[in-house]
Each structure stands twice: as structure tokens, then as C-alpha cells.
Design a protein around this motif. Structure first.
Motif, PDB file in Angstrom:
ATOM      1  N   TYR A  18       0.806  -1.224   0.000  1.00 49.96           N
ATOM      2  CA  TYR A  18       0.000   0.000   0.000  1.00 49.96           C
ATOM      3  C   TYR A  18       0.837   1.271   0.000  1.00 49.96           C
ATOM      4  CZ  TYR A  18       0.557   1.392   4.963  1.00 49.96           C
ATOM      5  OH  TYR A  18       1.055   1.830   6.169  1.00 49.96           O
ATOM      6  N   ARG A  19       2.129   1.178   0.222  1.00 50.86           N
ATOM      7  CA  ARG A  19       3.013   2.337   0.124  1.00 50.86           C
ATOM      8  C   ARG A  19       4.436   1.830  -0.047  1.00 50.86           C
ATOM      9  NH1 ARG A  19       5.789   2.997   4.999  1.00 50.86           N
ATOM     10  NH2 ARG A  19       4.884   1.780   6.699  1.00 50.86           N
ATOM     11  N   GLY A  61      11.509  -0.595  -0.680  1.00 54.79           N
ATOM     12  CA  GLY A  61      10.476  -1.416  -1.288  1.00 54.79           C
ATOM     13  C   GLY A  61       9.116  -1.079  -0.732  1.00 54.79           C
ATOM     14  N   ALA A  62       8.190  -1.987  -0.944  1.00 52.64           N
ATOM     15  CA  ALA A  62       6.817  -1.763  -0.510  1.00 52.64           C
ATOM     16  C   ALA A  62       6.614  -2.196   0.926  1.00 52.64           C
ATOM     17  CB  ALA A  62       5.859  -2.525  -1.418  1.00 52.64           C
ATOM     18  N   SER A  63       5.675  -1.536   1.594  1.00 48.41           N
ATOM     19  CA  SER A  63       5.172  -1.984   2.893  1.00 48.41           C
ATOM     20  C   SER A  63       3.852  -2.688   2.634  1.00 48.41           C
ATOM     21  CB  SER A  63       4.962  -0.785   3.824  1.00 48.41           C
ATOM     22  OG  SER A  63       6.196  -0.197   4.168  1.00 48.41           O
ATOM     23  N   TYR A  64       3.670  -3.824   3.314  1.00 43.77           N
ATOM     24  CA  TYR A  64       2.539  -4.692   3.018  1.00 43.77           C
ATOM     25  C   TYR A  64       1.528  -4.751   4.158  1.00 43.77           C
ATOM     26  CZ  TYR A  64       5.124  -6.338  -1.036  1.00 43.77           C
ATOM     27  OH  TYR A  64       5.787  -6.389  -2.234  1.00 43.77           O
ATOM     28  N   LEU A  65       0.268  -4.855   3.766  1.00 45.61           N
ATOM     29  CA  LEU A  65      -0.834  -5.105   4.671  1.00 45.61           C
ATOM     30  C   LEU A  65      -1.270  -6.553   4.523  1.00 45.61           C
ATOM     31  CD1 LEU A  65      -3.023  -2.005   3.710  1.00 45.61           C
ATOM     32  CD2 LEU A  65      -1.513  -2.174   5.695  1.00 45.61           C
ATOM     33  N   GLY A  66      -1.915  -7.074   5.561  1.00 45.16           N
ATOM     34  CA  GLY A  66      -2.494  -8.403   5.472  1.00 45.16           C
ATOM     35  C   GLY A  66      -3.816  -8.463   6.208  1.00 45.16           C
ATOM     36  N   ILE A  67      -4.771  -9.171   5.641  1.00 46.39           N
ATOM     37  CA  ILE A  67      -6.062  -9.400   6.293  1.00 46.39           C
ATOM     38  C   ILE A  67      -6.010 -10.782   6.945  1.00 46.39           C
ATOM     39  CG2 ILE A  67      -8.551  -9.641   5.976  1.00 46.39           C
ATOM     40  CD1 ILE A  67      -8.295  -7.904   3.462  1.00 46.39           C
ATOM     41  N   VAL A  79      -8.998  -1.801   2.529  1.00 41.34           N
ATOM     42  CA  VAL A  79      -7.849  -1.960   1.630  1.00 41.34           C
ATOM     43  C   VAL A  79      -8.175  -1.415   0.244  1.00 41.34           C
ATOM     44  CG1 VAL A  79      -6.331  -3.625   0.503  1.00 41.34           C
ATOM     45  CG2 VAL A  79      -6.919  -3.921   2.904  1.00 41.34           C
ATOM     46  N   SER A  80      -9.392  -1.652  -0.220  1.00 40.10           N
ATOM     47  CA  SER A  80      -9.789  -1.127  -1.533  1.00 40.10           C
ATOM     48  C   SER A  80      -9.680   0.386  -1.568  1.00 40.10           C
ATOM     49  CB  SER A  80     -11.229  -1.548  -1.852  1.00 40.10           C
ATOM     50  OG  SER A  80     -11.334  -2.938  -2.017  1.00 40.10           O
ATOM     51  N   TRP A  81     -10.104   1.012  -0.488  1.00 39.98           N
ATOM     52  CA  TRP A  81     -10.017   2.474  -0.423  1.00 39.98           C
ATOM     53  C   TRP A  81      -8.552   2.925  -0.386  1.00 39.98           C
ATOM     54  CZ3 TRP A  81      -7.917   5.779   3.228  1.00 39.98           C
ATOM     55  CH2 TRP A  81      -8.205   7.130   3.032  1.00 39.98           C
ATOM     56  N   LEU A  82      -7.700   2.203   0.340  1.00 42.83           N
ATOM     57  CA  LEU A  82      -6.282   2.571   0.418  1.00 42.83           C
ATOM     58  C   LEU A  82      -5.601   2.507  -0.948  1.00 42.83           C
ATOM     59  CD1 LEU A  82      -5.275   0.727   3.699  1.00 42.83           C
ATOM     60  CD2 LEU A  82      -5.147   3.192   3.321  1.00 42.83           C
ATOM     61  N   VAL A 110       1.896   2.810  -4.865  1.00 40.76           N
ATOM     62  CA  VAL A 110       2.114   1.455  -5.372  1.00 40.76           C
ATOM     63  C   VAL A 110       1.230   1.150  -6.572  1.00 40.76           C
ATOM     64  CG1 VAL A 110       2.864   0.564  -3.143  1.00 40.76           C
ATOM     65  CG2 VAL A 110       0.448   0.421  -3.763  1.00 40.76           C
ATOM     66  N   ILE A 111       0.283   2.025  -6.864  1.00 42.93           N
ATOM     67  CA  ILE A 111      -0.529   1.827  -8.066  1.00 42.93           C
ATOM     68  C   ILE A 111       0.058   2.652  -9.209  1.00 42.93           C
ATOM     69  CG2 ILE A 111      -2.582   1.365  -6.683  1.00 42.93           C
ATOM     70  CD1 ILE A 111      -3.636   4.142  -7.477  1.00 42.93           C
ATOM     71  N   ALA A 112      -0.391   2.374 -10.405  1.00 39.26           N
ATOM     72  CA  ALA A 112       0.126   3.076 -11.580  1.00 39.26           C
ATOM     73  C   ALA A 112      -0.042   4.587 -11.431  1.00 39.26           C
ATOM     74  CB  ALA A 112      -0.603   2.591 -12.830  1.00 39.26           C
ATOM     75  N   LEU A 113       1.011   5.335 -11.774  1.00 37.64           N
ATOM     76  CA  LEU A 113       0.981   6.784 -11.586  1.00 37.64           C
ATOM     77  C   LEU A 113      -0.128   7.460 -12.371  1.00 37.64           C
ATOM     78  CD1 LEU A 113       4.757   7.821 -11.516  1.00 37.64           C
ATOM     79  CD2 LEU A 113       3.139   7.761  -9.609  1.00 37.64           C
ATOM     80  N   ASP A 114      -0.497   6.888 -13.513  1.00 38.42           N
ATOM     81  CA  ASP A 114      -1.526   7.540 -14.311  1.00 38.42           C
ATOM     82  C   ASP A 114      -2.911   7.473 -13.659  1.00 38.42           C
ATOM     83  OD1 ASP A 114      -2.254   4.905 -14.754  1.00 38.42           O
ATOM     84  OD2 ASP A 114      -1.742   4.914 -16.887  1.00 38.42           O
ATOM     85  N   LYS A 115      -3.009   6.751 -12.550  1.00 36.59           N
ATOM     86  CA  LYS A 115      -4.259   6.694 -11.795  1.00 36.59           C
ATOM     87  C   LYS A 115      -4.335   7.801 -10.744  1.00 36.59           C
ATOM     88  CE  LYS A 115      -5.377   2.673 -13.691  1.00 36.59           C
ATOM     89  NZ  LYS A 115      -6.553   2.483 -14.564  1.00 36.59           N
TER      90      LYS A 115
END
Length: 382
Positions: free
Chosen positions: A146-147, A296-302, A316-319, A337-342
């Protein structure tokens, strides 16, 4: 369900005499509709991540999703990570509510490998389709990025007009400028751990390093010996002849106050500190090479044992939405962590040169825990 190292984790539970205190005993099948909107996020982190959640992300999520409330269970510096993993393992085996619905911690890859997390797809969390495939894969079975951030070398431009460019240059600078460098103990924050990891990696074969980053391989740890000898040899040259601060923030405080001239720091904490004026204008940063600091990335887990799966997936969807990622960027300068064009144009401009898919990864959580213990035994006061 396959749970590698399950017996080890349960033994930790028994040895520590841990009970699932404060947790509901109801199963996922009988959770009430009201409770499904009362979420708890477990944080194993520094205070900047606590502030990110409590002051920014949670209020924004609750505003965008009326009826939902989110609480935080915070473990500073992850001092109780072993107990937390054991508690989560026991809750999963006993099919009991672990007491939290989302985990933000360095050990997410470990509990993912142990089968303790819910594996989500784009059907449950649409934003995962916008995450680079390799970054998503690195989270294992249920880890959700998520980041992102990396560790960089911060320095006082008045005292250091030309900063080191490589690790060898940095080590030489430390010895030539006694007392003007330090790093936090690796168990108290990722910036110190990144410095230690980078020194160890200097003399580790590439295939061995890959094993350390992708799984638990204790048989490889003898490869750390040369690096630990180098770190122990730095004791007379670091701040006050061997003082290692407790946490990332203490290092930044020493640097900002002029007591030291150089230190490894998190990129997001540095940029945020510059933005809010806590870090003075004369402090800048660079990245070294051969090898570079980790990131690198920091991860979440459910947790699969949580009875509030749908609520956790909604959070998580909102994040991973444009709004959530923009807030992470604005609040702590975390890499999206998502595509920059978003993302909004100002976020795209800020991170156009940052490629989260190619940051040098940290060690697997169990390896990092062994590193912390070995450092405490072999480095301070040597």
C-alpha cells in the motif's frame, strides 16, 4: 490449510503463556452486522506510521464510508512482533477472532508464508490490478502493498559538501570523521536495519542474498560474519563512540540539531520533515551504490481468522484508490504502489523518477529478526 512453522509458533504461544486476551470468541459465521463495520488495524511501526493512520487515513476513510469506524492497536518499533505472530497463529488454529482485521507490519511476508492471511484478488480489492505484478508477488500469499519507501543517506551540506557515493566511500568517511555518524539499532527502526543489511550484503554472494530476501534460510547466516566484523569495527567512530539511538526519529533529531553530520534515514520521513520544517534547510540527502540502501513496498495483510473480512477488504480497496494513495503521498511522501496515471498530476510529478518495482528489497521477516539478534550480540561495545 498448510501452516509452515506452525508448531514453532504454537510453541512460542505456550512458552510465553499467551492468551487471546481482549479478543472476541465468536467465529466469522456469527459476527453481527454492526460489528462488521467496527475494524481494528494492528500497526508494528514507528510513530510516523501511527500518525499516518490515526490522523489522516482513518478519518478520511470514515468520512468516505459512513457507518465504519477504525481503531488502532499500536506496537512501537514492533517490540512484540514474535508474540503478535504467535497470537495470530493460535487464533487461526482455534478459529477465534484475533482482535484485529488488518495488519501493517514488517512480518506480513512471514505470516503470508504461514498461510495466516486472506489472499485477495481484483474481485475483492479492485486496486490490486494497478499494482506492478512483481511488487504484488513479493507480498506472498495475502500480502497487499500500500506504500513504498527507501532508505537514503542524509547529510549536513555545511559539514559535508561532497557526500559519499558508494558504501566504501561512506565507511571511509565515518572513520575519517569520528562521532559525526550513527544509525539506530536495527530492531528499533528500518533505517538502521537498512544500514546494517547493506554492510552485510557487501560481502554476500548474490544467490545467498536472494535466499535471505525471499524466505527463511538460517543456514546462510554465517555469510554475515565479515559484515558484522566491519560494523563492530565502526564502534569507536560512531556518535559518542558507540551510541546507537532508539528509533528512526532519534537519528533525525541528532542530524537536525547538528550533533551528527550524516545518517541513513527513511525517504518518506525525510521529505515529510523537510516539508513541515522539522529538518533544517542545510540537510539534504542522496543515495549510495555498490550496494544501495534497501527499500520497497510496505505490506498489509487481512488475517484469515478475522470475522470482518468484507470490512477489511473495503478498507484496503479504499487505500489502493486514487484518493487513498494520494493521501499516503501527501502525508508521509510514501511512494504510490498503483500506476501513476491513476493519480493526481501533482503526485505524478513528485514520483515520476521513483520506480518501486526496482528498489533493493529488505530481508525476509524471519531473517531480519535473526539479524537484529545477531547485531545486538556482535556489534555494540565490541
Amino acid at each position: 490449510m498448510k501452516l509452515p512453522r506452525l508448531l514453532t509458533s504454537l510453541a512460542v504461544v505456550a512458552a510465553a503463556g499467551l492468551a487471546l486476551t481482549g479478543c472476541a470468541t465468536s467465529s466469522a459465521t456469527d459476527a453481527s452486522g454492526a460489528d462488521s463495520k467496527k475494524l481494528t488495524v494492528f500497526l508494528s511501526a514507528d510513530t510516523n506510521i501511527q500518525d499516518l493512520w490515526q490522523k489522516t487515513l482513518i478519518p478520511a476513510f470514515e468520512k468516505a464510508n459512513p457507518g465504519y469506524t477504525v481503531a488502532v492497536d499500536f506496537d512501537l518499533h514492533g517490540l512484540h512482533d514474535q508474540q503478535t505472530v504467535a497470537k495470530l497463529t493460535a487464533a487461526t488454529v482455534q478459529k477465534k477472532d484475533p482482535g484485529y482485521d488488518l495488519v501493517d507490519a514488517g512480518f506480513v511476508s512471514q505470516i503470508a508464508a504461514s498461510g495466516l492471511l486472506t489472499k485477495v484478488t481484483a474481485d475483492e480489492v479492485p486496486g490490486v490490478k494497478d499494482v506492478p505484478a512483481d511488487v504484488l508477488k513479493a507480498g506472498g500469499n495475502g500480502g497487499i502493498p500500500y506504500r513504498g519507501s527507501s532508505v537514503v543517506l542524509a547529510y549536513d551540506t555545511k559539514a559535508v559538501p561532497t557526500p559519499p557515493k558508494t558504501l566504501d566511500d561512506l565507511l571511509a568517511w565515518i572513520k575519517a570523521n569520528p562521532g559525526k555518524f550513527t544509525y539506530n539499532s536495527p530492531d528499533s527502526g528500518g533505517s538502521g536495519q537498512a544500514f546494517v543489511t547493506t554492510v552485510l550484503d557487501k560481502t554476500i554472494p548474490a544467490d545467498t542474498r536472494t535466499k535471505m530476501a525471499t524466505g527463511y534460510a538460517p543456514e546462510t547466516e554465517t555469510a554475515w560474519n565479515d559484515g558484522f566484523a566491519t560494523l563492530a569495527g565502526l564502534n569507536p567512530y560512531v556518535y559518542q563512540s558507540g551510541v546507537y539511538p532508539n528509533g528512526n526519529n532519534q537519528v533525525l533529531d541528532l542530524l537536525s540539531s547538528g550533533q551528527i553530520s550524516m545518517a541513513p534515514v527513511w525517504s518518506d520521513q525525510f521529505v515529510t520533515g523537510k516539508k513541515n520544517g522539522q529538518i533544517p534547510a542545510n540537510i539534504s540527502y542522496t543515495q549510495i551504490s555498490d550496494p544501495s540502501f534497501t527499500g520497497g513496498a510496505s505490506y498489509l495483510g487481512i488475517p484469515s481468522a478475522s470475522p470482518r473480512q468484507a470490512g477489511a477488504e473495503k478498507l484496503v480497496s479504499w487505500l489502493l484508490s486514487s484518493d487513498g494513495q494520494a493521501l499516503v503521498s501527501d502525508s508521509i511522501s510514501g511512494y504510490p504502489v498503483i500506476a501513476l496515471d491513476k493519480l493526481p498530476s501533482q503526485v505524478q510529478d513528485l514520483f515520476k523518477d521513483a520506480d518501486i518495482a526496482h528498489l533493493r528489497p529488505t530481508y525476509f521477516a524471519s531473517m531480519a529478526a535473526d539479524l537484529n539478534k545477531a547485531w545486538a550480540q556482535k556489534v555494540p561495545g565490541k
